[in-house]
Motif scaffolding. Structure first.
Motif, PDB file in Angstrom:
ATOM      1  N   SER A  64       0.834  -1.207   0.000  1.00  0.00           N
ATOM      2  CA  SER A  64       0.000   0.000   0.000  1.00  0.00           C
ATOM      3  C   SER A  64       0.865   1.252   0.000  1.00  0.00           C
ATOM      4  O   SER A  64       0.614   2.205  -0.759  1.00  0.00           O
ATOM      5  CB  SER A  64      -0.916  -0.001   1.227  1.00  0.00           C
ATOM      6  OG  SER A  64      -1.736  -1.150   1.242  1.00  0.00           O
ATOM      7  N   ALA A  65       1.881   1.272   0.864  1.00  0.00           N
ATOM      8  CA  ALA A  65       2.784   2.417   0.900  1.00  0.00           C
ATOM      9  C   ALA A  65       3.528   2.565  -0.422  1.00  0.00           C
ATOM     10  O   ALA A  65       3.749   3.685  -0.907  1.00  0.00           O
ATOM     11  CB  ALA A  65       3.772   2.261   2.052  1.00  0.00           C
ATOM     12  N   VAL A 109      -1.374   2.379  16.507  1.00  0.00           N
ATOM     13  CA  VAL A 109      -2.007   1.725  15.360  1.00  0.00           C
ATOM     14  C   VAL A 109      -3.525   1.739  15.474  1.00  0.00           C
ATOM     15  O   VAL A 109      -4.244   2.120  14.535  1.00  0.00           O
ATOM     16  CB  VAL A 109      -1.489   0.281  15.210  1.00  0.00           C
ATOM     17  CG1 VAL A 109      -2.404  -0.532  14.293  1.00  0.00           C
ATOM     18  CG2 VAL A 109      -0.065   0.283  14.663  1.00  0.00           C
ATOM     19  N   ALA A 110      -4.045   1.314  16.603  1.00  0.00           N
ATOM     20  CA  ALA A 110      -5.499   1.235  16.769  1.00  0.00           C
ATOM     21  C   ALA A 110      -6.145   2.603  16.602  1.00  0.00           C
ATOM     22  O   ALA A 110      -7.201   2.738  15.954  1.00  0.00           O
ATOM     23  CB  ALA A 110      -5.837   0.642  18.137  1.00  0.00           C
ATOM     24  N   ASP A 111      -5.537   3.643  17.167  1.00  0.00           N
ATOM     25  CA  ASP A 111      -6.102   4.986  17.065  1.00  0.00           C
ATOM     26  C   ASP A 111      -6.078   5.488  15.624  1.00  0.00           C
ATOM     27  O   ASP A 111      -7.032   6.137  15.158  1.00  0.00           O
ATOM     28  CB  ASP A 111      -5.335   5.953  17.966  1.00  0.00           C
ATOM     29  CG  ASP A 111      -5.600   5.711  19.445  1.00  0.00           C
ATOM     30  OD1 ASP A 111      -6.618   5.056  19.761  1.00  0.00           O
ATOM     31  OD2 ASP A 111      -4.784   6.164  20.280  1.00  0.00           O
ATOM     32  N   GLN A 112      -4.975   5.203  14.895  1.00  0.00           N
ATOM     33  CA  GLN A 112      -4.894   5.647  13.508  1.00  0.00           C
ATOM     34  C   GLN A 112      -5.980   5.010  12.657  1.00  0.00           C
ATOM     35  O   GLN A 112      -6.653   5.672  11.862  1.00  0.00           O
ATOM     36  CB  GLN A 112      -3.523   5.297  12.927  1.00  0.00           C
ATOM     37  CG  GLN A 112      -2.363   6.120  13.456  1.00  0.00           C
ATOM     38  CD  GLN A 112      -1.099   5.918  12.625  1.00  0.00           C
ATOM     39  OE1 GLN A 112      -1.096   6.188  11.425  1.00  0.00           O
ATOM     40  NE2 GLN A 112      -0.043   5.463  13.250  1.00  0.00           N
ATOM     41  N   VAL A 113      -6.154   3.714  12.823  1.00  0.00           N
ATOM     42  CA  VAL A 113      -7.150   2.993  12.037  1.00  0.00           C
ATOM     43  C   VAL A 113      -8.559   3.447  12.414  1.00  0.00           C
ATOM     44  O   VAL A 113      -9.420   3.660  11.545  1.00  0.00           O
ATOM     45  CB  VAL A 113      -6.992   1.479  12.235  1.00  0.00           C
ATOM     46  CG1 VAL A 113      -8.148   0.726  11.566  1.00  0.00           C
ATOM     47  CG2 VAL A 113      -5.654   1.003  11.672  1.00  0.00           C
ATOM     48  N   VAL A 149      -3.424  -2.205   5.346  1.00  0.00           N
ATOM     49  CA  VAL A 149      -3.608  -1.397   4.139  1.00  0.00           C
ATOM     50  C   VAL A 149      -3.826   0.070   4.507  1.00  0.00           C
ATOM     51  O   VAL A 149      -3.235   0.973   3.902  1.00  0.00           O
ATOM     52  CB  VAL A 149      -4.797  -1.934   3.317  1.00  0.00           C
ATOM     53  CG1 VAL A 149      -5.196  -0.936   2.229  1.00  0.00           C
ATOM     54  CG2 VAL A 149      -4.440  -3.272   2.689  1.00  0.00           C
ATOM     55  N   ILE A 150      -4.651   0.307   5.498  1.00  0.00           N
ATOM     56  CA  ILE A 150      -4.909   1.681   5.938  1.00  0.00           C
ATOM     57  C   ILE A 150      -3.616   2.351   6.399  1.00  0.00           C
ATOM     58  O   ILE A 150      -3.312   3.489   6.015  1.00  0.00           O
ATOM     59  CB  ILE A 150      -5.963   1.687   7.058  1.00  0.00           C
ATOM     60  CG1 ILE A 150      -7.327   1.281   6.489  1.00  0.00           C
ATOM     61  CG2 ILE A 150      -6.049   3.050   7.731  1.00  0.00           C
ATOM     62  CD1 ILE A 150      -8.388   1.032   7.542  1.00  0.00           C
ATOM     63  N   LEU A 151      -2.842   1.642   7.202  1.00  0.00           N
ATOM     64  CA  LEU A 151      -1.584   2.202   7.691  1.00  0.00           C
ATOM     65  C   LEU A 151      -0.619   2.472   6.541  1.00  0.00           C
ATOM     66  O   LEU A 151       0.061   3.507   6.512  1.00  0.00           O
ATOM     67  CB  LEU A 151      -0.945   1.254   8.704  1.00  0.00           C
ATOM     68  CG  LEU A 151      -1.678   1.088  10.038  1.00  0.00           C
ATOM     69  CD1 LEU A 151      -1.103  -0.089  10.819  1.00  0.00           C
ATOM     70  CD2 LEU A 151      -1.595   2.365  10.865  1.00  0.00           C
TER      71      LEU A 151
END
Length: 459
Positions: free
Chosen positions: A27-28, A84-88, A67-69
């Motif tokens: 993804s990146a 990670v959890a907060d970003q998603v 993928v989101i990250l």
């Protein structure tokens, strides 16, 4: 096609190298390509599709989150695992994402991130397709990539040409088989780690090779330390409780009481493997060695070497990792380290062989004994299925690492008691693993549709 030891080892996050690290990197990489071609500013929407094993077990393996990250510009080696959890959650709530951390577009994971449970792309079970559109809905760019195990990402054209990496570096001691590797050792009077060290100098100077290898070892130690401290239940809904902290306390108490139990050493090895794989299951930082699903085996056996073998030192750690990498390259080039392609024999089996051969070398084994140890390690994992309950890298994966770590130590000791002569060669065992994987039904290859995954009630 040339592989470095540091292609095989990488620092990432759990729970899966092929289903988490690979999709994040892919993804990146897609966003970087848009940037490099000056197309990113015109992108108004991105659609990501995951196929095959990625689609079937992506939720349990954290593929969607990865993928989101990755689209957001995060890298598996450096992302702050505590955020990670907060970003998603923020992306899911706002339905927007900043591509590469800068270009914000609308992104609804429920619409723009599609997991195809029953559709597989032709080149590999772990297929991904990225499509970018402009504000008028016109397609700006599209890329099809595959996560082929161990965090390796290959585009479709390269995979169809049989290429794993684009590196064409010429090394002084090229080898594709164990037979060729042993011939080099015999002709040059070298250990397997010496061969790898010479080859690695085509990318890095000796001091950097040493420091990079010891950095990997430090990350492994940090992972074990975290795994021994963090209590609680692993995420995902199976209710699997972390066991490493309680086992660690028990072993410390036994050590303080000067326990004479001859199997305490085995329990310590179990602890190291459990600690790593519980961290991996929780999305923590691990060293892919050669995959995340099998990430506990090399650290467990390396901890055993450092803490139990007289004379163990940093030089031995470096030689251990180089020897293990040489063996891992044989599996990567001639078969697979992807559970979605050949089952868990390609993950835990490969790691067991790598650790067995590496331990044999640092115990003073000859190249022939090292090859024998690696062969024993894989031979007794042939046919091992990948059947994660609930699509999570927990049951049977965590215990499987502990059992394989002990098996690797036993394989090394068996080989050291021999002279290197044995009936089945490592090359033959690797070919057998490859052929067995081809014959194995897809339901036993990281789809959560067979084996324990269907015979164990999830909740």
């Amino acid at each position: 096609m040339t592989l470095s030891a540091f292609d095989l080892y990488s620092i990432g996050i759990g729970p899966s190298s092929s289903h988490t690290v690979g999709p994040m990197r892919a993804s990146a990489g897609f966003v970087r390509e848009l940037q490099a071609s000056d197309q990113l500013a015109g992108v108004a929407r991105v659609c990501v599709q995951l196929f095959g094993s990625l689609g079937a077990t992506g939720h349990g393996h954290g593929s969607a989150e990865a993928v989101i990250l990755g689209l957001h510009g995060e890298d598996p080696a450096t992302v702050d695992v505590d955020t990670v959890a907060d970003q998603v959650s923020a992306v899911r709530a706002d339905r927007t994402i900043a591509l590469g951390g800068a270009h914000r577009i609308g992104f609804d994971p429920g619409v723009d991130l599609i997991l195809h449970r029953n559709h597989t792309l032709p080149a590999h079970p772990n297929g991904m397709r990225f499509t970018a559109f402009d504000s008028a809905g016109r397609r700006v760019a599209e890329r099809t990539s595959y996560s082929v195990g161990g965090g390796f990402v290959v585009d479709e054209s390269a995979l169809l040409q049989g290429r794993l990496v684009a590196d064409d570096v010429t090394v002084p001691h090229p080898f594709r088989t164990a037979e060729e590797l042993l011939a080099i050792c015999s002709r040059r009077g070298l250990r397997i780690s010496d061969v790898m060290l010479a080859n690695e100098q085509m990318w890095r100077d000796p001091a950097t090779i040493r420091s990079d290898a010891l950095h990997l070892w430090q990350v492994m130690q940090d992972c074990v330390s975290r795994g021994c401290q963090r209590e609680g239940v692993l995420p995902g809904g199976l209710g699997v409780r972390r066991r490493a902290p309680a086992l660690h306390r028990a072993l410390q108490a036994r050590a303080a009481a000067r326990s004479t139990d001859p199997l305490d050493t085995m329990d310590w090895v179990n602890l190291y493997a459990l600690a790593v794989n519980e961290e991996n299951a929780a999305g923590g930082r691990v060293v892919t060695a050669p995959t995340n699903g099998a990430a506990g085996i090399i650290p467990a056996v390396l901890h055993h070497y450092v803490r139990s073998v007289p004379g163990a030192d940093d030089d031995g750690v470096v030689r251990f990792l180089l020897t293990a990498a040489a063996i891992g390259i044989l599996f990567k080039v001639n078969a697979s380290i992807s559970g979605a392609e050949v089952g868990c024999q390609g993950e835990v089996g490969s790691a067991c062989a790598m650790a067995a051969g590496a331990l044999c070398e640092v115990l003073g084994g000859t190249p022939e004994q090292v090859e024998n140890a690696a062969e024993v390690g894989i031979e007794h994992n042939l046919g091992l299925t990948c059947d994660p309950v609930g699509g999570l890298v927990q049951v049977p994966c965590i215990e499987r690492n502990a059992v394989a770590s002990v098996k690797a130590i036993n394989a090394a000791r068996l080989a050291r008691h021999g002279d290197g002569t044995h009936r089945v060669t490592l090359d033959q065992a690797i070919r057998t693993m490859r052929d067995t994987g081809r014959d194995m039904q897809d339901k036993y290859k990281e789809t959560a549709r067979g084996g324990l995954a269907v015979n164990v009630i999830e909740c």
